[in-house]
Design a protein around this motif. Structure first.
Motif, PDB file in Angstrom:
ATOM      1  N   PRO A   3       0.802  -1.232   0.000  1.00  0.00           N
ATOM      2  CA  PRO A   3       0.000   0.000   0.000  1.00  0.00           C
ATOM      3  C   PRO A   3       0.832   1.278   0.000  1.00  0.00           C
ATOM      4  N   ASN A   4       2.081   1.216   0.516  1.00  0.00           N
ATOM      5  CA  ASN A   4       2.892   2.442   0.582  1.00  0.00           C
ATOM      6  C   ASN A   4       3.599   2.760  -0.732  1.00  0.00           C
ATOM      7  N   GLY A   5       3.345   1.960  -1.781  1.00  0.00           N
ATOM      8  CA  GLY A   5       3.931   2.252  -3.082  1.00  0.00           C
ATOM      9  C   GLY A   5       5.143   1.422  -3.431  1.00  0.00           C
ATOM     10  N   LEU A   6       5.600   0.566  -2.524  1.00  0.00           N
ATOM     11  CA  LEU A   6       6.740  -0.299  -2.809  1.00  0.00           C
ATOM     12  C   LEU A   6       6.277  -1.501  -3.618  1.00  0.00           C
TER      13      LEU A   6
ATOM     14  N   VAL B 215      22.553  15.913   4.735  1.00  0.00           N
ATOM     15  CA  VAL B 215      22.303  14.493   4.519  1.00  0.00           C
ATOM     16  C   VAL B 215      20.945  14.099   5.087  1.00  0.00           C
ATOM     17  N   VAL B 216      20.644  14.549   6.293  1.00  0.00           N
ATOM     18  CA  VAL B 216      19.364  14.233   6.930  1.00  0.00           C
ATOM     19  C   VAL B 216      18.211  14.785   6.094  1.00  0.00           C
ATOM     20  N   ARG B 217      18.370  15.994   5.612  1.00  0.00           N
ATOM     21  CA  ARG B 217      17.308  16.627   4.823  1.00  0.00           C
ATOM     22  C   ARG B 217      17.075  15.879   3.509  1.00  0.00           C
ATOM     23  N   PHE B 218      18.153  15.509   2.836  1.00  0.00           N
ATOM     24  CA  PHE B 218      18.021  14.799   1.563  1.00  0.00           C
ATOM     25  C   PHE B 218      17.372  13.439   1.776  1.00  0.00           C
ATOM     26  N   HIS B 219      17.778  12.742   2.835  1.00  0.00           N
ATOM     27  CA  HIS B 219      17.189  11.436   3.137  1.00  0.00           C
ATOM     28  C   HIS B 219      15.694  11.562   3.414  1.00  0.00           C
ATOM     29  N   ALA B 220      15.311  12.524   4.222  1.00  0.00           N
ATOM     30  CA  ALA B 220      13.904  12.673   4.597  1.00  0.00           C
ATOM     31  C   ALA B 220      13.027  12.947   3.376  1.00  0.00           C
ATOM     32  N   GLU B 221      13.554  13.689   2.424  1.00  0.00           N
ATOM     33  CA  GLU B 221      12.753  14.069   1.267  1.00  0.00           C
ATOM     34  C   GLU B 221      12.699  12.972   0.211  1.00  0.00           C
ATOM     35  N   HIS B 222      13.780  12.221   0.043  1.00  0.00           N
ATOM     36  CA  HIS B 222      13.884  11.354  -1.122  1.00  0.00           C
ATOM     37  C   HIS B 222      13.879   9.856  -0.833  1.00  0.00           C
ATOM     38  N   VAL B 223      14.282   9.438   0.354  1.00  0.00           N
ATOM     39  CA  VAL B 223      14.302   8.002   0.646  1.00  0.00           C
ATOM     40  C   VAL B 223      12.949   7.616   1.225  1.00  0.00           C
ATOM     41  N   VAL B 224      11.986   7.464   0.322  1.00  0.00           N
ATOM     42  CA  VAL B 224      10.615   7.117   0.666  1.00  0.00           C
ATOM     43  C   VAL B 224      10.191   5.919  -0.172  1.00  0.00           C
ATOM     44  N   ALA B 225       9.089   5.300   0.208  1.00  0.00           N
ATOM     45  CA  ALA B 225       8.714   4.017  -0.390  1.00  0.00           C
ATOM     46  C   ALA B 225       8.081   4.138  -1.774  1.00  0.00           C
ATOM     47  N   ALA B 226       7.422   5.253  -2.054  1.00  0.00           N
ATOM     48  CA  ALA B 226       6.706   5.385  -3.319  1.00  0.00           C
ATOM     49  C   ALA B 226       7.650   5.205  -4.502  1.00  0.00           C
ATOM     50  N   GLY B 227       7.297   4.324  -5.415  1.00  0.00           N
ATOM     51  CA  GLY B 227       8.082   4.121  -6.622  1.00  0.00           C
ATOM     52  C   GLY B 227       9.267   3.201  -6.474  1.00  0.00           C
TER      53      GLY B 227
ATOM     54  N   TRP C 242       6.959   1.824   6.135  1.00  0.00           N
ATOM     55  CA  TRP C 242       7.846   2.836   5.553  1.00  0.00           C
ATOM     56  C   TRP C 242       6.995   3.864   4.813  1.00  0.00           C
ATOM     57  N   GLY C 243       7.160   5.123   5.154  1.00  0.00           N
ATOM     58  CA  GLY C 243       6.328   6.170   4.580  1.00  0.00           C
ATOM     59  C   GLY C 243       6.488   6.295   3.084  1.00  0.00           C
ATOM     60  N   SER C 244       5.357   6.550   2.409  1.00  0.00           N
ATOM     61  CA  SER C 244       5.391   6.645   0.954  1.00  0.00           C
ATOM     62  C   SER C 244       5.951   7.965   0.472  1.00  0.00           C
ATOM     63  N   GLY C 245       5.888   9.006   1.312  1.00  0.00           N
ATOM     64  CA  GLY C 245       6.400  10.317   0.923  1.00  0.00           C
ATOM     65  C   GLY C 245       5.448  11.031  -0.003  1.00  0.00           C
TER      66      GLY C 245
END
Length: 465
Positions: free
Chosen positions: A26-29, A190-202, A227-230
């Motif tokens: 359901p989270n897009g993975l 690094v934390v900011r980039f991870h939070a924005e881009h390392v998400v489950a969708a796609g 895991w959040g889809s973002g």
């Protein structure tokens, strides 16, 4: 003595890439599973469609630093403790950033899949990014940048992309960032980039190996279902081809005084896998021109002239667009003649290809496929590579079947399309369309290279030259 009849050897039957079972969370993975009986070390691969263009301009390289820091501790474990946990569970982990996206590799013995998935969850969703570890990765990357400029093959590659792509396109600069941008990267970046881009969708996850007795979808859902889809838009950059430099058709010679070899990189725009007429002829083209020790390039430069240990050519597709690349080193005293011959050979496709040449390429690529994809890790690698290219492994099967129909007329037509798009010339225009980067002794070779009239020649003198 009874004489036995020679057995009849039948031609190999068509081979299909293994079929995957697909499960969408359901989270897009998207989960792809490949059951490979008898292979008890499972290969897990994740492909995250993150583009290098997603990096801030003044922090290029942050995706690479983030990827390298993912397993350097989590919210619960220090870097040392987490490393011991991975070792205790028999988990091998790696991550890297490239043109096609972020890739994560994890291999684990079958019996430890469940705890390995939990460790993977922590890597993806709970990385600590300790300041000391991020700083260490930044220092390591800065040292690599110096090394890349010192090694002729890497230096030629850097100069090639800088010349080939437009200056404002991300592809013209190193994947891992340049000294000026990497030096500015902080833990907060690094934390900011991870939070924005390392998400489950796609995301595509592949699990390959002996899966008997394992409910892999249930295990993955239990570990990564939360895991959040973002909310970011995936693929918005990956589907756009890189912009080429308007003056890319030229020669750049990086000076290295006293070099006993000259490194060569010769390239031109190439197709992606959606090319008109099908992709199948292009790997054959690469194989025949310079993809093997028996190819046209080595037949002349290595076997006949003895100028090189080997030079290789290949078409390198991206999700959108691609390039044809030829690279290798030659004896310094043969630099100019080698360059002349190499450009001549690469342009010889305009005269056509023989059925014998084509058959050697078709047979090699098609008949070695079962061996290339015989292991769980090779299956997983190809599956996630196809996913990052916006495809499934059904393309591998259909392309191999199409490959069996490839003949000289199809390859001739494919070369003609490639040459026309790249603007490749022959005869007096032999240098047209090619981007050429060289690392060698400019003082020794500049005049003779210029006399070849293959295009404008620019000399780059590094600080230490």
């Amino acid at each position: 003595m009874t004489e036995l009849a020679r057995p009849v050897v039948a031609p190999p039957a068509p081979w299909d890439f293994p079929l995957a079972a697909t499960h969408d969370l359901p989270n897009g993975l998207r989960l792809l599973t490949y059951d490979v009986p008898g292979q008890y070390v499972l290969s897990l691969r994740l492909g995250l469609p993150i583009s290098l263009r997603d990096e801030p301009d003044d922090r290029e390289g942050v995706a690479t630093i983030m990827a390298r820091s993912l397993d350097e501790g989590t919210e619960r474990w220090s870097a040392e403790e987490f490393a011991r946990l991975l070792e205790r569970k028999g988990v091998s982990f790696g991550a890297g950033m490239g043109d096609s996206g972020l890739s994560l590799d994890l291999d684990v013995v079958k019996g430890n899949l469940e705890p390995a998935l939990d460790l993977l969850r922590q890597i993806l969703t709970e990385p600590a990014f300790p300041q000391t570890e991020v700083a260490r990765q930044v220092r390591t990357r800065l040292a690599e940048i110096d090394q890349e400029r010192a090694v002729p093959a890497a230096r030629a590659g850097l100069e090639f992309v800088r010349t080939f792509y437009a200056p404002d396109d991300r592809s013209s600069r190193p994947t891992g960032g340049s000294r000026g941008t990497v030096a500015q990267i902080t833990r907060d970046d690094v934390v900011r980039f991870h939070a924005e881009h390392v998400v489950a969708a796609g995301v595509t996850m592949v699990v390959a190996g002996d899966l008997e007795g394992l409910d892999v979808p249930a295990l993955v859902d239990a570990s990564l279902g939360g895991w959040g889809s973002g909310d970011r838009e995936r693929d918005r950059h990956l589907d756009r081809p890189a912009t080429l430099a308007t003056d890319r058709s030229r020669i750049v010679l990086v000076h290295r005084a006293g070099s006993v070899q000259t490194e060569l990189v010769v390239g031109a725009p190439g197709p992606d896998r959606s090319v008109e007429g099908g992709w199948a002829p292009y790997p054959v083209l690469g194989f025949v021109l310079g993809g093997s020790p028996t190819a046209r390039v080595d037949a002349v430069l290595r076997e006949d002239k003895g100028y090189t240990y080997g030079i290789r050519s290949s078409f390198r597709p991206r999700r959108a667009g691609g390039l044809f690349l030829t690279s290798g080193s030659v004896r310094s005293d043969s630099t100019t003649e080698s360059l002349r011959l190499l450009v001549e050979i690469l342009g010889s496709g305009s005269d056509g290809f023989s059925e014998k040449e084509i058959r050697s390429g078709v047979d090699f690529i098609s008949k070695t496929a079962p061996g290339r994809y015989a292991t769980a890790d090779a299956i997983a690698d190809e599956a996630v590579s196809m996913a990052l290219d916006g495809r499934t492994t059904e393309f591998v099967t259909s392309n191999l079947r199409d490959l069996r129909t490839v003949d000289a007329p199809r390859v001739d037509a494919a070369y003609a399309r490639f040459a026309e798009r790249a603007g490749i010339g022959v005869g007096p225009r032999a240098g047209a369309g090619w981007t050429i980067a060289m690392v060698g002794d400019a003082d020794a070779h500049l005049d003779t290279i210029s006399a070849l009239d293959l295009g404008e020649v620019t000399v780059v003198r590094d600080d230490h030259s």
